[in-house]
Design an enzyme around this catalytic site. Structure first.
Site, PDB file in Angstrom:
ATOM      1  NE  ARG A   1       8.146  -4.693  16.581  1.00 34.29           N
ATOM      2  CZ  ARG A   1       9.000  -3.683  16.778  1.00 34.29           C
ATOM      3  NH1 ARG A   1       9.957  -3.458  15.914  1.00 34.29           N
ATOM      4  NH2 ARG A   1       8.887  -2.922  17.818  1.00 34.29           N
TER       5      ARG A   1
ATOM      6  N   PRO B   1       9.495  -0.743   6.261  1.00 38.51           N
ATOM      7  CG  PRO B   1       7.949  -1.912   5.030  1.00 38.51           C
ATOM      8  CD  PRO B   1       8.411  -1.688   6.386  1.00 38.51           C
ATOM      9  CD  GLU B   2      13.584   4.122   5.962  1.00 40.93           C
ATOM     10  OE1 GLU B   2      13.929   5.203   5.460  1.00 40.93           O
ATOM     11  OE2 GLU B   2      14.299   3.471   6.734  1.00 40.93           O
TER      12      GLU B   2
END
Length: 294
Positions: A124, A2-3
């Site tokens: 992750r 996510p940015e």
DNA sequence: CACTTGACCTGTCCGC
DNA sequence: TGCGGACAGGTCAAGT
């Protein structure tokens, strides 16, 4: 990950869904995903009420009335997904696509007084949530050195951005705008989209760009990210909103990101995928040319 | 200093 | 179908 637009979208969801709620308990499935000093969890999280959901750069800050805050970085694959409760049921969308929680990616689970839950899922395991005193949030190393907020409307933004990016004169412009100490919040998607909008090749050295061009790139980043927030962010694979729904920025507005082989919306040339600054990079080879003779 | 590269993890996809 | 390698939205610690 996510940015900025995705994190901001999650923040808005949390503001609606969990602000005002007392935390009943927390379940930690992966110890590295939840960092708290011994005793703090029982003393300052359990029983505390959520009073605000803030964002700085790509970091989420959830303030509690105990004087502590939960600070979260979603990194590449982190999600904060809320389930249950009346506020959720009322605005509950039907296209929520995470079937059942917790699942094998669930790292932390917060339970609230009405039995609703907030799940921190992170395939992750790069992401983290920390519990620490609210006054110490600003002392987190990352937050001490991060650059200005691009959507703040701060009149000094351009000036500070130019000063910061000129420190990276020797590197390629894509690496420079991905550098969070130059300006906060730009990641791989919006770097590519901004450079396409500003007709700049990502591998151009910063020193070969005029102040005017650099301002154009910043302007493009602001426009692209503002637009993305309006459409709920980009959903590729792992990012979703706090209510579990997808954002549709990518399908609606993205011009180059993940669009290799398709036509540039401006000139019709075929978009290609290259590698710049170690990252997959999407460009229109006709609209975005390297300066000649270097 | 500043630049580049690998590491952190899990999962998927692609070519052989 | 199996297997290895490359790659994935981010940041940091090492190298040079």
């Amino acid at each position: 990950m996510p940015e900025l637009p995705e994190v901001e979208t999650v923040r808005r969801g949390l503001a609606r869904l969990i602000v005002g709620r007392p935390v009943l308990d927390v379940k930690v499935y992966n110890p590295k995903s939840f960092q708290a000093s011994s005793g703090d969890t029982q003393a300052f999280l359990v029983g505390a009420r959520v009073v605000a959901a803030r964002r700085r750069a790509k970091v989420l800050i959830i303030d509690l009335d105990s004087g502590y805050s939960l600070v979260a970085h979603l990194k590449m694959t982190g999600q904060l997904v809320f389930r249950g409760g009346e506020a959720w049921a009322a605005g509950h969308p039907t296209d929520s696509f995470v079937a059942e929680l917790p699942d094998r990616s669930t790292r932390v689970e917060f339970r609230f007084d009405d039995d609703s839950r907030l799940f921190f899922n992170d395939q992750r395991k790069f992401g983290w949530i920390k519990l620490l005193p609210t006054i110490e949030v600003e002392n987190i190393d990352f937050l001490k050195k991060v650059g200005p907020e691009p959507l703040s409307g701060d009149p000094k933004l351009v000036q500070v951005f130019l000063k910061n990016i000129r420190r990276r004169n020797n590197t390629v412009v894509k690496a420079a705008i991905l550098d969070q100490t130059v300006v906060a919040g730009i990641g791989n998607i919006y770097a590519d989209e901004s450079l396409w909008a500003a007709r700049t090749h990502p591998a151009t050295r910063v020193r070969d760009l005029s102040d005017i061009k650099l301002r154009q790139i910043l302007r493009a980043a602001i426009e692209v990210m503002t637009r993305s927030i309006e459409s709920g962010g980009s959903t590729m694979k792992n990012y979703i909103r706090a209510d579990g729904t997808k954002g549709d920025y990518l399908e609606k507005f993205a011009k180059v990101f993940r669009r290799e082989g398709r036509a540039c919306p401006r000139c019709g040339s075929e978009i290609v995928k290259i590698r710049v600054a170690g990252r997959g990079t999407h460009i229109c080879p006709r609209c975005q040319k390297l300066p000649a003779g270097i």
